[in-house]
Design an enzyme around this catalytic site. Structure first.
Site, PDB file in Angstrom:
ATOM      1  N   HIS A  97      27.336  25.895  16.768  1.00 43.92           N
ATOM      2  CA  HIS A  97      27.004  26.704  15.708  1.00 43.92           C
ATOM      3  C   HIS A  97      28.150  27.244  14.844  1.00 43.92           C
ATOM      4  O   HIS A  97      29.386  26.978  15.212  1.00 43.92           O
ATOM      5  CB  HIS A  97      26.005  27.864  15.743  1.00 43.92           C
ATOM      6  CG  HIS A  97      26.489  28.848  16.865  1.00 43.92           C
ATOM      7  ND1 HIS A  97      27.501  29.700  16.408  1.00 43.92           N
ATOM      8  CD2 HIS A  97      26.211  29.026  18.118  1.00 43.92           C
ATOM      9  CE1 HIS A  97      27.769  30.506  17.387  1.00 43.92           C
ATOM     10  NE2 HIS A  97      26.967  30.080  18.381  1.00 43.92           N
ATOM     11  N   HIS A 156      30.862  29.639  16.242  1.00 46.08           N
ATOM     12  CA  HIS A 156      31.723  28.627  16.988  1.00 46.08           C
ATOM     13  C   HIS A 156      32.849  27.895  16.274  1.00 46.08           C
ATOM     14  O   HIS A 156      34.061  27.874  16.679  1.00 46.08           O
ATOM     15  CB  HIS A 156      31.125  27.658  17.959  1.00 46.08           C
ATOM     16  CG  HIS A 156      30.638  28.053  19.355  1.00 46.08           C
ATOM     17  ND1 HIS A 156      29.061  27.925  19.434  1.00 46.08           N
ATOM     18  CD2 HIS A 156      30.758  28.813  20.208  1.00 46.08           C
ATOM     19  CE1 HIS A 156      28.763  28.357  20.373  1.00 46.08           C
ATOM     20  NE2 HIS A 156      29.633  29.228  20.965  1.00 46.08           N
ATOM     21  N   LYS A 192      24.250  23.610  24.456  1.00 49.90           N
ATOM     22  CA  LYS A 192      23.702  24.570  23.298  1.00 49.90           C
ATOM     23  C   LYS A 192      24.515  23.835  22.175  1.00 49.90           C
ATOM     24  O   LYS A 192      25.400  23.329  22.122  1.00 49.90           O
ATOM     25  CB  LYS A 192      24.084  25.859  23.596  1.00 49.90           C
ATOM     26  CG  LYS A 192      23.412  26.583  24.714  1.00 49.90           C
ATOM     27  CD  LYS A 192      22.152  27.263  24.325  1.00 49.90           C
ATOM     28  CE  LYS A 192      21.238  27.971  25.346  1.00 49.90           C
ATOM     29  NZ  LYS A 192      22.234  28.915  25.954  1.00 49.90           N
TER      30      LYS A 192
HETATM   31  N1  ARG Z   1      31.010  30.959  25.745  1.00 47.23           N
HETATM   32  C1  ARG Z   1      31.103  32.166  24.949  1.00 47.23           C
HETATM   33  C2  ARG Z   1      30.072  32.197  23.664  1.00 47.23           C
HETATM   34  O1  ARG Z   1      29.766  31.216  23.091  1.00 47.23           O
HETATM   35  C3  ARG Z   1      32.443  32.551  24.613  1.00 47.23           C
HETATM   36  C4  ARG Z   1      33.425  32.543  25.468  1.00 47.23           C
HETATM   37  C5  ARG Z   1      34.681  33.162  25.188  1.00 47.23           C
HETATM   38  N2  ARG Z   1      35.878  33.240  25.971  1.00 47.23           N
HETATM   39  C6  ARG Z   1      35.978  34.041  27.129  1.00 47.23           C
HETATM   40  N3  ARG Z   1      36.831  34.014  27.895  1.00 47.23           N
HETATM   41  N4  ARG Z   1      34.874  34.904  27.687  1.00 47.23           N
HETATM   42  O2  ARG Z   1      29.825  33.263  23.155  1.00 47.23           O
END
Ligand code: ARG
Length: 577
Positions: free
Chosen positions: A129, A132, A126
């Site tokens: 963005h 992030h 993905k």
């Molecule tokens: N990959 C997730 C996202 O892009 C965020 C992960 C956050 N970290 C976790 N330990 N849940 O929304």
């Protein structure tokens, strides 16, 4: 030692309070006629059985509160106000900075303590963005802040590399994947086939079944599916690496969600043994009524694991591997409930480390006067924001002979524009409290006079140019000769000294509240007060050599402080513009 600590030391000697208590109780009065530091005496009224104003009177007269640098100590109501001798203050402040150099603000608070900072955590396949970018920039800054305070920091990138969508991607890639496009622009290609999958699925529902089977095979470790997944993951990481490099960000490990998937059975066993796992509509859940939270689902009705179970496994893994002092998750505020559930499940299961897990949330990213080619789901890709910012900065620098040194090579101008343009984006993320939504506006973020990275970097470059000029003229900075530094007693000089001496405190506060903006604010204050001084005072002219060299030392201390402040925010400075 910084002045606040010096004041705390005097207070601790006079009152018997511990250094820590004395330090944390000291206030900075809102107006300068109330002194430079104030101590609220009500803290002692219980033990001394006296009214605060009485204590203040007595304490103010205590000879233990006198020192060379204390001009006067005054009681005012229930407060004792300290007035610091300007010249002496400047002398200490400047020599503190210059003797520490780029390690200014370093402390030992965290010696022997490991802090995990999890940040960035984008999803494989993905686009990366602007949301992030928020976690990436905040997490990077927090890591540096913790390090400065002596903690040993583990930077973790919890990649979103697990889930049923990978079954879909495998199906889609086998049907429509383009090897060449995948090698050149992996995320774009993966996104293309992912979107296509969802369109085709509407017409050919059997695709969903195929995707589910592929995901099952992937979970069971079937070589072909694992190989494809590994390729998607590696190529995505390669693309993320370009962004990380531009932001100057790095990680100690990329243990993503997939890393924890095989640890879930152990979590399920543990919760079952403790009698916490209940059946609810076929799913297995942990009830969290006593935490006033909805139940946390551990296994879905089809037996597959979910996001939350992987996070529970991750806490247990991290505790075992690092025995952390703190385990910090820099993740958007919309996930606040998720983390409260995860931490509560662990607390309910009796894990003390649950109390050391912290969710550091942040707001949304919005745009004022910008147009981007938004892709799926209206997201703005960080890369475009960075490119645009650098291009616009280059335009500004080129069009503005006042900012730019005219004898610079094209390469150097490009390098400056890159640092300033990227710095401008980073600063916008860290200039306000993290829970607030941020609004990008070119006009604001690239204003060389505003509360911006360009302003900080420009101020730094200007101060550096004074130092170079001085070196050419053979003027030496005075910091080795303490006596001359005490000449920095004008209000404007004192104001600068005051701001640089408050930086270590801002770093501690930024750590305690997980708010890098406190450092941004302090660094901006240093730049503002310095510019005021610089505009009104001819630093290198006049015949008083001692004064010149003292001012030069102040200038050098400003450079160091801005360097430290921007470093902790993740922003690079440039030596000249
Ligand atoms: N990959 C997730 C996202 O892009 C965020 C992960 C956050 N970290 C976790 N330990 N849940 O929304």
């Amino acid at each position: 030692m910084d002045f606040k600590s010096e004041v705390a030391l005097l207070l601790s000697n006079a009152t018997g309070l511990s250094m820590d208590t004395a330090y944390s109780s000291i206030e900075i009065p809102p107006q300068s006629d109330m002194g430079d530091y104030a101590f609220p005496c009500f803290l002692l009224s219980k033990t001394l059985r006296k009214a605060p104003p009485v204590i203040a009177q007595e304490l103010a007269a205590d000879p233990k509160l006198s020192a060379e640098w204390v001009e006067k100590v005054q009681a005012a109501g229930g407060y004792v106000n300290f007035f610091v001798h300007r010249g002496h203050f400047s002398k200490v402040a400047v020599s503190n900075v210059l003797s520490a150099g780029l390690s200014y603000g370093q402390a030992q608070d965290g010696t022997g303590k490991t802090v995990i900072v999890e940040y960035s955590s984008p999803n494989i396949a993905k686009p990366f963005h602007v949301g992030h970018a928020f976690t990436t920039i905040l997490g990077h800054s927090l890591s540096r802040i913790y390090e400065r305070l002596g903690y040993s920091v583990v930077r973790m990138n919890h990649l979103g590399d697990y889930g049923t969508q990978f079954g879909k991607l495998i199906t889609a890639f086998r049907l429509w994947g383009d090897e060449k496009a995948l090698a050149e622009t992996p995320i774009k290609e993966l996104l293309r086939i992912y979107v296509k999958f969802h369109e085709e699925e509407k017409i050919h529902p059997e695709l969903s079944q195929d995707a589910r089977e592929n995901f099952k095979r992937l979970e069971n470790g079937a070589p072909d599916e694992v190989a494809l997944w590994t390729t998607f993951r590696e190529l995505s990481l390669k693309e993320f690496a370009i962004i990380y490099e531009r932001l100057g960000v790095s990680f100690d490990n990329y243990n993503g969600e997939s890393f924890y998937s095989d640890q879930i059975p152990a979590v399920v066993d543990m919760l079952t043994e403790k009698g916490l796992l209940l059946e609810s509509d076929g799913a297995k859940v942990v009830m969290l009524d006593e935490y006033k939270l909805p139940p946390c689902i551990i296994l879905k009705s089809d037996g597959t694991t979910i996001y939350a179970s992987r996070d529970i496994a991750s806490v247990l893994y991290r505790e075992a591997a690092y025995h952390f002092f703190k385990n910090i998750y820099v993740v958007g505020s919309p996930q606040a409930l998720h983390f409260r559930q995860v931490f509560s499940v662990l607390d309910k299961a009796g894990y003390a480390c649950a109390a050391d897990c912290v969710h550091v949330g942040f707001g949304l990213v919005k745009f004022k006067d910008m147009k981007f080619s938004t892709r799926e789901g209206n997201i703005v890709v960080l890369e475009e924001l960075l490119n645009e910012s650098v291009a616009k900065t280059l335009e500004i620098i080129k069009a503005n002979a006042e900012i730019r040194n005219t004898d610079m090579s094209e390469d150097e101008v490009q390098d400056i524009a890159t640092k300033v343009g990227i710095g401008a984006v980073i600063y916008t993320y860290v200039k306000s409290g993290r829970e607030r939504d941020i609004i990008f506006s070119w006009e604001e973020m690239l204003d060389f006079e505003g509360d911006t990275a360009p302003y900080l970097i420009y101020t730094y470059a200007r101060a550096r140019s004074i130092l170079r000029k001085a070196a050419d003229q053979g003027i030496v900075s005075a910091w080795a000769q303490d006596a001359a530094l005490a000449l920095l007693s004008d209000e404007e000089e004192y104001a600068v000294a005051r701001m640089i001496s408050d930086l270590p405190d801002a770093i501690k506060k930024a750590q305690a509240s997980h708010e890098p903006f406190m450092i941004a604010r302090q660094t901006a204050l240093i730049a503002r007060t310095f510019n005021r001084f610089y505009n009104n005072t001819p630093i290198l002219s006049g015949s008083d050599e001692k004064r010149k060299s003292a001012r030069l030392a102040l200038c050098e201390a400003v450079c160091t402080s801005i360097s430290v402040g921007t470093y902790l925010l993740g922003i690079d400075v440039v030596e000249r513009m």
